[in-house]
Design a protein around this motif. Sequence first.
Motif, PDB file in Angstrom:
ATOM      1  N   TYR A  70      -6.880  -0.632   1.817  1.00 55.43           N
ATOM      2  CA  TYR A  70      -7.198   0.190   2.985  1.00 55.43           C
ATOM      3  C   TYR A  70      -6.043   1.154   3.283  1.00 55.43           C
ATOM      4  O   TYR A  70      -6.257   2.334   3.585  1.00 55.43           O
ATOM      5  CB  TYR A  70      -7.441  -0.696   4.204  1.00 55.43           C
ATOM      6  CG  TYR A  70      -8.753  -1.432   4.201  1.00 55.43           C
ATOM      7  CD1 TYR A  70      -9.945  -0.779   4.478  1.00 55.43           C
ATOM      8  CD2 TYR A  70      -8.798  -2.795   3.934  1.00 55.43           C
ATOM      9  CE1 TYR A  70     -11.147  -1.462   4.486  1.00 55.43           C
ATOM     10  CE2 TYR A  70      -9.996  -3.492   3.938  1.00 55.43           C
ATOM     11  CZ  TYR A  70     -11.168  -2.814   4.217  1.00 55.43           C
ATOM     12  OH  TYR A  70     -12.355  -3.489   4.218  1.00 55.43           O
ATOM     13  N   ILE A  71      -4.821   0.643   3.233  1.00 52.48           N
ATOM     14  CA  ILE A  71      -3.642   1.465   3.508  1.00 52.48           C
ATOM     15  C   ILE A  71      -3.323   2.347   2.312  1.00 52.48           C
ATOM     16  O   ILE A  71      -2.979   3.528   2.469  1.00 52.48           O
ATOM     17  CB  ILE A  71      -2.451   0.562   3.870  1.00 52.48           C
ATOM     18  CG1 ILE A  71      -2.762  -0.227   5.150  1.00 52.48           C
ATOM     19  CG2 ILE A  71      -1.177   1.376   4.029  1.00 52.48           C
ATOM     20  CD1 ILE A  71      -1.704  -1.228   5.531  1.00 52.48           C
ATOM     21  N   TYR A  72      -3.434   1.814   1.120  1.00 53.54           N
ATOM     22  CA  TYR A  72      -3.140   2.590  -0.084  1.00 53.54           C
ATOM     23  C   TYR A  72      -4.009   3.833  -0.181  1.00 53.54           C
ATOM     24  O   TYR A  72      -3.524   4.937  -0.482  1.00 53.54           O
ATOM     25  CB  TYR A  72      -3.333   1.697  -1.315  1.00 53.54           C
ATOM     26  CG  TYR A  72      -3.429   2.459  -2.619  1.00 53.54           C
ATOM     27  CD1 TYR A  72      -2.290   2.946  -3.239  1.00 53.54           C
ATOM     28  CD2 TYR A  72      -4.662   2.699  -3.220  1.00 53.54           C
ATOM     29  CE1 TYR A  72      -2.375   3.659  -4.431  1.00 53.54           C
ATOM     30  CE2 TYR A  72      -4.762   3.396  -4.402  1.00 53.54           C
ATOM     31  CZ  TYR A  72      -3.617   3.876  -5.006  1.00 53.54           C
ATOM     32  OH  TYR A  72      -3.707   4.582  -6.179  1.00 53.54           O
ATOM     33  N   MET A  73      -5.294   3.701   0.096  1.00 57.00           N
ATOM     34  CA  MET A  73      -6.230   4.809  -0.087  1.00 57.00           C
ATOM     35  C   MET A  73      -5.898   5.966   0.853  1.00 57.00           C
ATOM     36  O   MET A  73      -5.761   7.111   0.416  1.00 57.00           O
ATOM     37  CB  MET A  73      -7.662   4.322   0.142  1.00 57.00           C
ATOM     38  CG  MET A  73      -8.712   5.395  -0.061  1.00 57.00           C
ATOM     39  SD  MET A  73     -10.387   4.729  -0.002  1.00 57.00           S
ATOM     40  CE  MET A  73     -10.418   4.071   1.674  1.00 57.00           C
ATOM     41  N   VAL A  74      -5.769   5.688   2.146  1.00 57.71           N
ATOM     42  CA  VAL A  74      -5.532   6.772   3.092  1.00 57.71           C
ATOM     43  C   VAL A  74      -4.113   7.326   2.972  1.00 57.71           C
ATOM     44  O   VAL A  74      -3.884   8.525   3.187  1.00 57.71           O
ATOM     45  CB  VAL A  74      -5.817   6.292   4.532  1.00 57.71           C
ATOM     46  CG1 VAL A  74      -7.277   5.959   4.707  1.00 57.71           C
ATOM     47  CG2 VAL A  74      -4.950   5.096   4.901  1.00 57.71           C
ATOM     48  N   THR A  75      -3.150   6.479   2.629  1.00 54.78           N
ATOM     49  CA  THR A  75      -1.777   6.953   2.480  1.00 54.78           C
ATOM     50  C   THR A  75      -1.638   7.839   1.263  1.00 54.78           C
ATOM     51  O   THR A  75      -0.920   8.859   1.298  1.00 54.78           O
ATOM     52  CB  THR A  75      -0.817   5.759   2.382  1.00 54.78           C
ATOM     53  OG1 THR A  75      -1.014   4.884   3.490  1.00 54.78           O
ATOM     54  CG2 THR A  75       0.620   6.230   2.376  1.00 54.78           C
ATOM     55  N   ARG A  76      -2.316   7.493   0.196  1.00 55.59           N
ATOM     56  CA  ARG A  76      -2.286   8.325  -1.001  1.00 55.59           C
ATOM     57  C   ARG A  76      -2.861   9.713  -0.722  1.00 55.59           C
ATOM     58  O   ARG A  76      -2.318  10.723  -1.178  1.00 55.59           O
ATOM     59  CB  ARG A  76      -3.080   7.617  -2.111  1.00 55.59           C
ATOM     60  CG  ARG A  76      -3.138   8.382  -3.422  1.00 55.59           C
ATOM     61  CD  ARG A  76      -3.939   7.580  -4.425  1.00 55.59           C
ATOM     62  NE  ARG A  76      -4.472   8.428  -5.461  1.00 55.59           N
ATOM     63  CZ  ARG A  76      -5.459   8.077  -6.274  1.00 55.59           C
ATOM     64  NH1 ARG A  76      -5.990   6.878  -6.148  1.00 55.59           N
ATOM     65  NH2 ARG A  76      -5.901   8.888  -7.202  1.00 55.59           N
ATOM     66  N   ILE A  77      -3.931   9.771   0.037  1.00 58.41           N
ATOM     67  CA  ILE A  77      -4.489  11.071   0.421  1.00 58.41           C
ATOM     68  C   ILE A  77      -3.490  11.846   1.271  1.00 58.41           C
ATOM     69  O   ILE A  77      -3.290  13.054   1.089  1.00 58.41           O
ATOM     70  CB  ILE A  77      -5.811  10.874   1.180  1.00 58.41           C
ATOM     71  CG1 ILE A  77      -6.879  10.300   0.248  1.00 58.41           C
ATOM     72  CG2 ILE A  77      -6.305  12.188   1.773  1.00 58.41           C
ATOM     73  CD1 ILE A  77      -8.180   9.961   0.941  1.00 58.41           C
ATOM     74  N   GLY A  88       0.799  -1.223   0.000  1.00 53.95           N
ATOM     75  CA  GLY A  88       0.000   0.000   0.000  1.00 53.95           C
ATOM     76  C   GLY A  88       0.824   1.262   0.000  1.00 53.95           C
ATOM     77  O   GLY A  88       0.556   2.191  -0.779  1.00 53.95           O
ATOM     78  N   VAL A  89       1.846   1.338   0.854  1.00 53.31           N
ATOM     79  CA  VAL A  89       2.640   2.567   0.957  1.00 53.31           C
ATOM     80  C   VAL A  89       3.494   2.777  -0.282  1.00 53.31           C
ATOM     81  O   VAL A  89       3.581   3.901  -0.819  1.00 53.31           O
ATOM     82  CB  VAL A  89       3.512   2.510   2.228  1.00 53.31           C
ATOM     83  CG1 VAL A  89       4.447   3.721   2.294  1.00 53.31           C
ATOM     84  CG2 VAL A  89       2.640   2.462   3.471  1.00 53.31           C
ATOM     85  N   SER A  90       4.137   1.722  -0.770  1.00 47.26           N
ATOM     86  CA  SER A  90       4.999   1.876  -1.946  1.00 47.26           C
ATOM     87  C   SER A  90       4.198   2.297  -3.174  1.00 47.26           C
ATOM     88  O   SER A  90       4.611   3.207  -3.916  1.00 47.26           O
ATOM     89  CB  SER A  90       5.752   0.570  -2.217  1.00 47.26           C
ATOM     90  OG  SER A  90       4.846  -0.498  -2.482  1.00 47.26           O
ATOM     91  N   SER A  91       3.061   1.667  -3.405  1.00 46.64           N
ATOM     92  CA  SER A  91       2.261   2.033  -4.574  1.00 46.64           C
ATOM     93  C   SER A  91       1.660   3.428  -4.418  1.00 46.64           C
ATOM     94  O   SER A  91       1.577   4.187  -5.397  1.00 46.64           O
ATOM     95  CB  SER A  91       1.156   0.998  -4.790  1.00 46.64           C
ATOM     96  OG  SER A  91       0.343   0.865  -3.633  1.00 46.64           O
ATOM     97  N   ALA A  92       1.247   3.805  -3.196  1.00 48.81           N
ATOM     98  CA  ALA A  92       0.717   5.151  -2.979  1.00 48.81           C
ATOM     99  C   ALA A  92       1.779   6.209  -3.233  1.00 48.81           C
ATOM    100  O   ALA A  92       1.493   7.272  -3.826  1.00 48.81           O
ATOM    101  CB  ALA A  92       0.179   5.270  -1.548  1.00 48.81           C
ATOM    102  N   TRP A  93       3.004   5.956  -2.811  1.00 49.27           N
ATOM    103  CA  TRP A  93       4.086   6.918  -3.041  1.00 49.27           C
ATOM    104  C   TRP A  93       4.400   7.056  -4.529  1.00 49.27           C
ATOM    105  O   TRP A  93       4.613   8.160  -5.043  1.00 49.27           O
ATOM    106  CB  TRP A  93       5.336   6.475  -2.282  1.00 49.27           C
ATOM    107  CG  TRP A  93       6.529   7.354  -2.512  1.00 49.27           C
ATOM    108  CD1 TRP A  93       7.607   7.096  -3.277  1.00 49.27           C
ATOM    109  CD2 TRP A  93       6.745   8.659  -1.950  1.00 49.27           C
ATOM    110  NE1 TRP A  93       8.490   8.137  -3.249  1.00 49.27           N
ATOM    111  CE2 TRP A  93       7.987   9.110  -2.444  1.00 49.27           C
ATOM    112  CE3 TRP A  93       6.015   9.471  -1.095  1.00 49.27           C
ATOM    113  CZ2 TRP A  93       8.509  10.357  -2.098  1.00 49.27           C
ATOM    114  CZ3 TRP A  93       6.532  10.704  -0.748  1.00 49.27           C
ATOM    115  CH2 TRP A  93       7.766  11.140  -1.233  1.00 49.27           C
ATOM    116  N   VAL A  94       4.421   5.946  -5.233  1.00 49.87           N
ATOM    117  CA  VAL A  94       4.761   5.971  -6.659  1.00 49.87           C
ATOM    118  C   VAL A  94       3.739   6.773  -7.457  1.00 49.87           C
ATOM    119  O   VAL A  94       4.097   7.641  -8.267  1.00 49.87           O
ATOM    120  CB  VAL A  94       4.881   4.529  -7.195  1.00 49.87           C
ATOM    121  CG1 VAL A  94       4.860   4.519  -8.718  1.00 49.87           C
ATOM    122  CG2 VAL A  94       6.155   3.881  -6.688  1.00 49.87           C
ATOM    123  N   VAL A  95       2.445   6.514  -7.245  1.00 46.18           N
ATOM    124  CA  VAL A  95       1.430   7.218  -8.047  1.00 46.18           C
ATOM    125  C   VAL A  95       1.238   8.657  -7.581  1.00 46.18           C
ATOM    126  O   VAL A  95       0.666   9.470  -8.314  1.00 46.18           O
ATOM    127  CB  VAL A  95       0.083   6.468  -8.014  1.00 46.18           C
ATOM    128  CG1 VAL A  95       0.227   5.075  -8.591  1.00 46.18           C
ATOM    129  CG2 VAL A  95      -0.488   6.418  -6.603  1.00 46.18           C
TER     130      VAL A  95
END
Length: 547
Positions: free
Chosen positions: A165-172, A80-87
């Motif tokens: 769940y982690i990707y969504m909030v971390t991306r925000i 979640g965190v790695s993909s959120a940071w990349v996009v």
Amino acid sequence: MVATFLSNFARAQRQPVDRWSVGVILLCGLILGPVLAVLVAAFGDSGGLWSHLYDTVLGRYISNTLILMAGVGVVAIGFGVSSAWVVSRYDFAGRRILEWMLLLPAAIPAYIIAYSYTEFFEYAGPLQSALRHLFDWQSPRDYWFPEIRSLGGAILVMASVLYPYIYMVTRIAFRLTPASLFEIALVHNRSQFWQVGLPLARPAIMAGLALVMMEVMSDFGTVEFFAIETITLGIFNVWLGMNNLVAAAQISIVGFGFILALLGLELYARSRQQYVSSSRNQTPLAMLVPTKAGILACWAVCVIPLLFGFFIPVGVLLGLVATNDLLADFLAIRGIVGNTLIVAAIAAVVIMVLSAFIVVTATFRAGSKTRKMALFASTGYAFPGTILAIGVLIFTGQLDRAIAAVFGAQFQGILITSIGVLFLAYIVRFQAVGYGAMISGVRRLPANMMNASRVLGQGYMDSIRRVIMPLLKSSFLAGMMLVFVDVMKELPMTLLLRPFNFDTLATYTYQFAKDEMLEMAALPALMIVLSGLVPVILMSAMLRRYR
């Protein structure tokens, strides 16, 4: 002192009773009833079974649960965190497509991926068959392949569908971080991710992780299919296998203690940190342009979670469905599809209406104590489905006895034998989803909206109907869609509390999958997946607003 007490009591008697606030209190009491019933039942006499469980299997239940939670948490954070940071920080070809596709695994229940992975990775599955054909291997003695039905396999399965769940909030969180902080990191030659992005996103990451841990604790289908003895499976076995409700409630308290400990540690850690942004106008965050090798790395970071969480299981389901007569299979389950749609639709409407009533009344009409009670009534999501099923049965059993005492013995069991028990369980568990959707909408309204309507001559009910609810329509519809899909996917409570000869797509899929009849389970499983794509699209549209 006595005179003061009598004066306050007399003043309270003269004040009119607010029926709206009383309604919220009664409704919250009804929702909290099953939760309190579990706590009360845990203090009962288990007939010596608890000490036996403590000496034999309880340690294994706890250790397997802790290992599963830790493993899923680590992998889900990695995905979640790695993909959120990349996009969020890199501009590369396909980023706009990948940023919403990364939410797709949220549409798939973990137990469906478990069934699909078993079909794909087992000895007779397509992957091992292709490897034996490619390398001319003859038997399992010629090569080693990891066992999917294991604790490690369960960790991969759950993390693949729970990382959104982690990707969504971390991306925000990454998008809301001021650009000036990233620029300061560049000026001082510090890592933007490790020194700025990750520390400031930690509260959001932990919030998403808490949801992941709750889902791991409440999972039944995956651990039962993989034969992993966790606390949730232990509750199921003690309740139905040993017919001991008290011991099952006592194990439930152990599981709930893990969730409370996790949330308590995070709140304690967060209380010692503080971050305040003093800048009012934020400049847009400049996206980083990766090299060719960096583009490949960005694609790998995004595609790997999608491969494990969506493409492989959906591909397996489509392959199984394609080998059967689609029309005949659908006609065979059309009654079950109707049951699922009706139950999910009714539950979604009821939960959102109750949530709207609780949130609006607690915000604009009730006092602080009622608002706290409304918040506490939305904590049912922290309890696994098996725990809530126990509480609902105990609570409705007590209500049945009270009804029979008042209206006669002919009404004995009128609640506990009806489908209303199942709807009560849905309300207790998923009211948190409706409450969250409505409270987020209310908080976006101007603080004086209700007062302005009342000053213009509108009554409370007219203000709600003509002003407040139209502004909350999008929150209401989004919450209703999320509840609808959650009810469609829900397995343990439905499996335990459904009436006789009543199936939903989730229970129908489970019954065939546990008997290794995956061809029969493929179509209903695929229909559950397709139904979950709608809220995923809604979540993606919501995330696009955070620029």
